[in-house]
Write a protein that holds these residues in place. Structure first.
Motif, PDB file in Angstrom:
ATOM      1  N   ASP A  30       0.790  -1.228   0.000  1.00  0.00           N
ATOM      2  CA  ASP A  30       0.000   0.000   0.000  1.00  0.00           C
ATOM      3  C   ASP A  30       0.828   1.288   0.000  1.00  0.00           C
ATOM      4  OD1 ASP A  30      -2.300  -1.479  -0.094  1.00  0.00           O
ATOM      5  OD2 ASP A  30      -2.953  -1.017   1.951  1.00  0.00           O
ATOM      6  N   GLU A  34       0.928   3.800  -3.109  1.00  0.00           N
ATOM      7  CA  GLU A  34       0.466   5.193  -3.032  1.00  0.00           C
ATOM      8  C   GLU A  34       1.537   6.144  -3.559  1.00  0.00           C
ATOM      9  OE1 GLU A  34      -1.634   8.349   0.044  1.00  0.00           O
ATOM     10  OE2 GLU A  34      -0.976   6.407   0.804  1.00  0.00           O
ATOM     11  N   LYS A  75      -7.832   4.483  -0.893  1.00  0.00           N
ATOM     12  CA  LYS A  75      -8.297   5.176   0.309  1.00  0.00           C
ATOM     13  C   LYS A  75      -9.683   4.710   0.746  1.00  0.00           C
ATOM     14  CE  LYS A  75      -4.704   7.758   0.771  1.00  0.00           C
ATOM     15  NZ  LYS A  75      -3.834   7.585   1.926  1.00  0.00           N
ATOM     16  N   SER A  77     -12.457   4.651  -1.116  1.00  0.00           N
ATOM     17  CA  SER A  77     -13.509   5.483  -1.678  1.00  0.00           C
ATOM     18  C   SER A  77     -13.787   5.055  -3.110  1.00  0.00           C
ATOM     19  CB  SER A  77     -13.089   6.964  -1.621  1.00  0.00           C
ATOM     20  OG  SER A  77     -14.165   7.801  -1.960  1.00  0.00           O
TER      21      SER A  77
END
Length: 112
Positions: A30, A34, A75, A77
Motif C-alpha cells: 500500500d 500510493e 483510500k 472510496s
C-alpha cells in the motif's frame, strides 16, 4: 535492456510477454503503491499539459482519471463518492465556468 521503474497498467506485462520479451516486476504494498500513484499522477498531468491537440488532451485526462480512481480505491472510496464531493464543492464555491482569475485582494488592514 530498458529500465522503467514506474507503475504500469495491468495489461502492460501481458503485452510485453506477448512480444517475446522478458521482464522483471514487483507487486507494491500500500505505501509504495500510493507513492507510485502520486508519481504517476504527476507524470500524467505533465502529459496533459504538453498535449498538442484535443484528442491527446482527452486521452491523457482519461489516464489522470484512472490514477485518481486508483488513489480513491486505495483510500477506500470511489469515483461516485468523489463526484458527490465535487458536486458539493461546486454548490458551495462554484466551478470554473466563469473563468475568473483573481489578481489580488486589498486586505482591510491596508485601507486608509
Amino acid at each position: 535492456m530498458t529500465v522503467y521503474n514506474k507503475l504500469v497498467r495491468d495489461g502492460i506485462l501481458d503485452d510485453i510477454q506477448k512480444s517475446g520479451n522478458e521482464f522483471e516486476f514487483q507487486v507494491l504494498e500500500d505505501g509504495a503503491f500510493e507513492d507510485a500513484l502520486h508519481k504517476k499522477l504527476q507524470e500524467e498531468v505533465e502529459e496533459v499539459i504538453s498535449a498538442e491537440d484535443n484528442e491527446s488532451t482527452l486521452e491523457e485526462l482519461s489516464d489522470v482519471l484512472e490514477v485518481v480512481k486508483a488513489l480513491a480505491d486505495l483510500k477506500g472510496s470511489s469515483l461516485k463518492q468523489l463526484e458527490e464531493m465535487r458536486r458539493n464543492k461546486v454548490e458551495e464555491k462554484g466551478a470554473f465556468k466563469e473563468r475568473f482569475y483573481l489578481i489580488d485582494v486589498l486586505d482591510g488592514e491596508e485601507e486608509e
